[in-house]
Design an enzyme around this catalytic site. Structure first.
Site, mmCIF file in Angstrom:
data_model
loop_
_atom_site.group_PDB
_atom_site.id
_atom_site.type_symbol
_atom_site.label_atom_id
_atom_site.label_comp_id
_atom_site.label_asym_id
_atom_site.label_seq_id
_atom_site.Cartn_x
_atom_site.Cartn_y
_atom_site.Cartn_z
ATOM 1 N N ASN A 1 0.886 -1.171 0.000
ATOM 2 C CA ASN A 1 0.000 0.000 0.000
ATOM 3 C C ASN A 1 0.921 1.218 0.000
ATOM 4 O O ASN A 1 1.486 1.562 1.033
ATOM 5 C CB ASN A 1 -0.895 -0.019 1.246
ATOM 6 C CG ASN A 1 -1.723 1.256 1.366
ATOM 7 O OD1 ASN A 1 -1.754 2.082 0.452
ATOM 8 N ND2 ASN A 1 -2.398 1.409 2.502
ATOM 9 N N TRP A 2 1.057 1.808 -1.173
ATOM 10 C CA TRP A 2 1.995 2.945 -1.286
ATOM 11 C C TRP A 2 1.491 4.182 -0.569
ATOM 12 O O TRP A 2 2.233 5.124 -0.360
ATOM 13 C CB TRP A 2 2.229 3.275 -2.763
ATOM 14 C CG TRP A 2 3.070 2.305 -3.525
ATOM 15 C CD1 TRP A 2 3.514 1.072 -3.117
ATOM 16 C CD2 TRP A 2 3.585 2.491 -4.856
ATOM 17 N NE1 TRP A 2 4.266 0.483 -4.097
ATOM 18 C CE2 TRP A 2 4.328 1.330 -5.181
ATOM 19 C CE3 TRP A 2 3.488 3.514 -5.796
ATOM 20 C CZ2 TRP A 2 4.971 1.178 -6.418
ATOM 21 C CZ3 TRP A 2 4.128 3.364 -7.027
ATOM 22 C CH2 TRP A 2 4.862 2.211 -7.322
ATOM 23 N N LYS A 3 0.193 4.209 -0.230
ATOM 24 C CA LYS A 3 -0.425 5.418 0.338
ATOM 25 C C LYS A 3 -0.133 6.590 -0.599
ATOM 26 O O LYS A 3 -0.060 6.387 -1.811
ATOM 27 C CB LYS A 3 0.057 5.635 1.782
ATOM 28 C CG LYS A 3 -0.123 4.357 2.621
ATOM 29 C CD LYS A 3 0.030 4.564 4.093
ATOM 30 C CE LYS A 3 -0.184 3.227 4.811
ATOM 31 N NZ LYS A 3 -0.110 3.345 6.257
ATOM 32 N N GLU B 1 -5.359 -4.765 10.499
ATOM 33 C CA GLU B 1 -4.334 -3.749 10.706
ATOM 34 C C GLU B 1 -4.614 -2.993 11.998
ATOM 35 O O GLU B 1 -5.411 -2.049 12.006
ATOM 36 C CB GLU B 1 -4.326 -2.743 9.546
ATOM 37 C CG GLU B 1 -4.045 -3.349 8.191
ATOM 38 C CD GLU B 1 -3.448 -2.326 7.233
ATOM 39 O OE1 GLU B 1 -2.386 -2.610 6.680
ATOM 40 O OE2 GLU B 1 -4.030 -1.244 7.052
ATOM 41 N N GLY C 1 2.910 -1.100 4.226
ATOM 42 C CA GLY C 1 2.980 0.326 3.931
ATOM 43 C C GLY C 1 4.404 0.746 3.606
ATOM 44 O O GLY C 1 4.909 0.507 2.508
ATOM 45 N N GLY C 2 5.071 1.355 4.572
ATOM 46 C CA GLY C 2 6.405 1.930 4.361
ATOM 47 C C GLY C 2 7.388 1.016 3.642
ATOM 48 O O GLY C 2 8.084 1.454 2.711
ATOM 49 N N GLY D 1 2.602 2.387 10.726
ATOM 50 C CA GLY D 1 3.558 3.479 10.588
ATOM 51 C C GLY D 1 4.257 3.863 11.876
ATOM 52 O O GLY D 1 4.879 4.915 11.962
ATOM 53 N N HIS E 1 -9.511 1.350 4.802
ATOM 54 C CA HIS E 1 -8.239 1.523 5.512
ATOM 55 C C HIS E 1 -8.467 2.451 6.706
ATOM 56 O O HIS E 1 -9.262 3.391 6.629
ATOM 57 C CB HIS E 1 -7.176 2.104 4.572
ATOM 58 C CG HIS E 1 -5.805 2.047 5.177
ATOM 59 N ND1 HIS E 1 -5.375 2.979 6.098
ATOM 60 C CD2 HIS E 1 -4.803 1.160 5.017
ATOM 61 C CE1 HIS E 1 -4.140 2.650 6.472
ATOM 62 N NE2 HIS E 1 -3.765 1.554 5.835
HETATM 63 P P1 13P Z 1 3.111 0.412 7.626
HETATM 64 O O1 13P Z 1 3.605 -0.871 7.035
HETATM 65 O O2 13P Z 1 3.861 1.612 7.114
HETATM 66 O O3 13P Z 1 3.011 0.353 9.112
HETATM 67 O O4 13P Z 1 1.610 0.625 7.087
HETATM 68 C C1 13P Z 1 0.700 -0.418 7.195
HETATM 69 C C2 13P Z 1 -0.510 -0.068 6.437
HETATM 70 O O5 13P Z 1 -1.268 0.812 6.805
HETATM 71 C C3 13P Z 1 -0.780 -0.807 5.191
HETATM 72 O O6 13P Z 1 -2.055 -0.555 4.710
#
Ligand code: 13P
Length: 251
Positions: free
Chosen positions: A9-11, A167, A233-234, A173, A95
Site C-alpha cells: 500500500n503505497w499510500k 491492521e 505500507g512503508g 507506521g 483503511h
Molecule cells: P506500515 O507498514 O507503514 O506500518 O503501514 C501499514 C498499512 O497501513 C498498510 O495498509
C-alpha cells in the site's frame, strides 16, 4: 491451502521516475518467486504506469479506495469501474486512515466493498482497533463490527472473492508491530467469526496482517496458522525490503 499474498500500500507516495525503478525491480524479483501472490496498490494517477509496467509480470496492481457508486456528479472521486479499466485486481477499502481522517463508516465501507466486487475486482477489507480500544479490551468488538457490516448487508458469501486485512491502528507506521501471537489471536477470531456463518468461506478467505511489517519480522508473522500474508505500507516503497517480505511469504 491458502496461497499467501503480499500487497504493498503505497499510500500517498510516489513519482513517475522513482515508480519506474521500483516497479521494474519488484517485477524482476517476483519472477523468481512463484510461491506467493504479490500486488501493489498505488495512487490513482500511477495506475496507468503500473498497468504498463506490470502487465504480463507476476505482480498484480490495485488502488487504495473507490467510490461506492459507478458514476455521477461526485467531484474528485473515482469509481471501481474506472479502476477496472486500468487492469486493477485489488482495491483496498476501509483503511484506518480513511476511516479516521475521512470519516468513513463501516456502512460506507460495506457499500464500497460491494461496488468493488460489482466491478469484478477484489476488495481488501481493512479492519483493526486503535490503541485506546485495545487497552479497553474492545479489540474483538471493534473488529467484529467492521466485519459484520459487510456480512450483514452482503452475506457471508461476499467474502469468497475478497481479502481481509487486520491492521491494528497502533501498529501502522509506528514501527510497533503486533507480536505474531497478538496478530494470530485476532486473525483466529476473525476466521472463527466467519466460520460461525460458513466454514468453507472461513477456510478459504485470506487474512493479511498489516502494521509495521518489515523484512525482519515478516517470516515470524507469516508462519502463524491464520496469517496469510501482509499489507505493507512503508516497506513497500523500497524494492529490497518489499521483496524480502515477499520472500518470507513463499510456500
Ligand atoms: P506500515 O507498514 O507503514 O506500518 O503501514 C501499514 C498499512 O497501513 C498498510 O495498509
Amino acid at each position: 491451502m491458502r496461497r499467501k499474498l503480499v500487497a504493498g500500500n503505497w499510500k500517498m507516495h510516489g513519482a513517475l521516475a522513482q515508480n519506474e525503478v521500483l516497479l521494474n525491480a519488484v517485477a524482476a524479483g517476483m519472477a523468481q518467486m512463484p510461491g506467493a501472490d504479490c500486488a501493489v496498490c498505488v495512487p490513482f494517477p500511477y495506475l496507468a504506469q503500473a498497468q504498463k509496467q506490470l502487465q504480463g509480470s507476476a505482480v498484480q496492481w490495485g488502488a487504495q479506495d473507490a467510490h461506492q457508486l459507478a458514476q455521477g456528479a461526485f467531484t474528485g472521486e473515482v469509481s471501481a469501474t474506472m479502476l477496472k479499466d486500468f487492469g486493477c485486481r485489488y482495491v483496498i477499502v476501509g483503511h484506518s486512515e480513511r476511516r479516521s481522517l475521512y470519516g468513513e463508516s463501516s456502512a460506507l465501507v460495506a457499500e464500497k466493498f460491494a461496488a468493488v466486487q460489482g466491478a469484478e475486482l477484489i476488495p481488501i477489507l481493512c479492519v483493526g482497533e486503535t490503541l485506546e480500544q485495545r487497552e479497553a479490551g474492545e479489540t474483538e468488538r471493534v473488529v467484529a463490527e467492521q466485519l459484520d457490516a459487510v456480512t450483514a448487508t452482503l452475506g457471508v458469501q461476499a467474502l469468497v472473492k475478497s481479502v481481509i486485512a487486520y491492521e491494528p491502528v497502533w501498529a501502522i507506521g509506528t514501527g510497533k508491530t503486533a507480536t505474531p501471537e497478538q496478530a494470530q489471536a485476532v486473525h483466529a477470531f476473525i476466521r472463527e467469526r466467519i466460520a460461525a456463518q460458513d466454514a468453507t468461506v472461513a477456510q478459504e478467505v485470506r487474512i493479511l496482517y498489516g502494521g509495521s511489517v518489515k523484512a525482519a519480522n515478516a517470516a515470524e508473522l507469516f508462519a502463524k496458522a491464520d496469517i496469510d500474508g501482509g499489507l505493507i505500507g512503508g516497506a513497500s516503497l523500497q524494492a529490497d525490503d518489499f521483496l524480502a517480505i515477499c520472500k518470507a511469504a513463499q510456500n
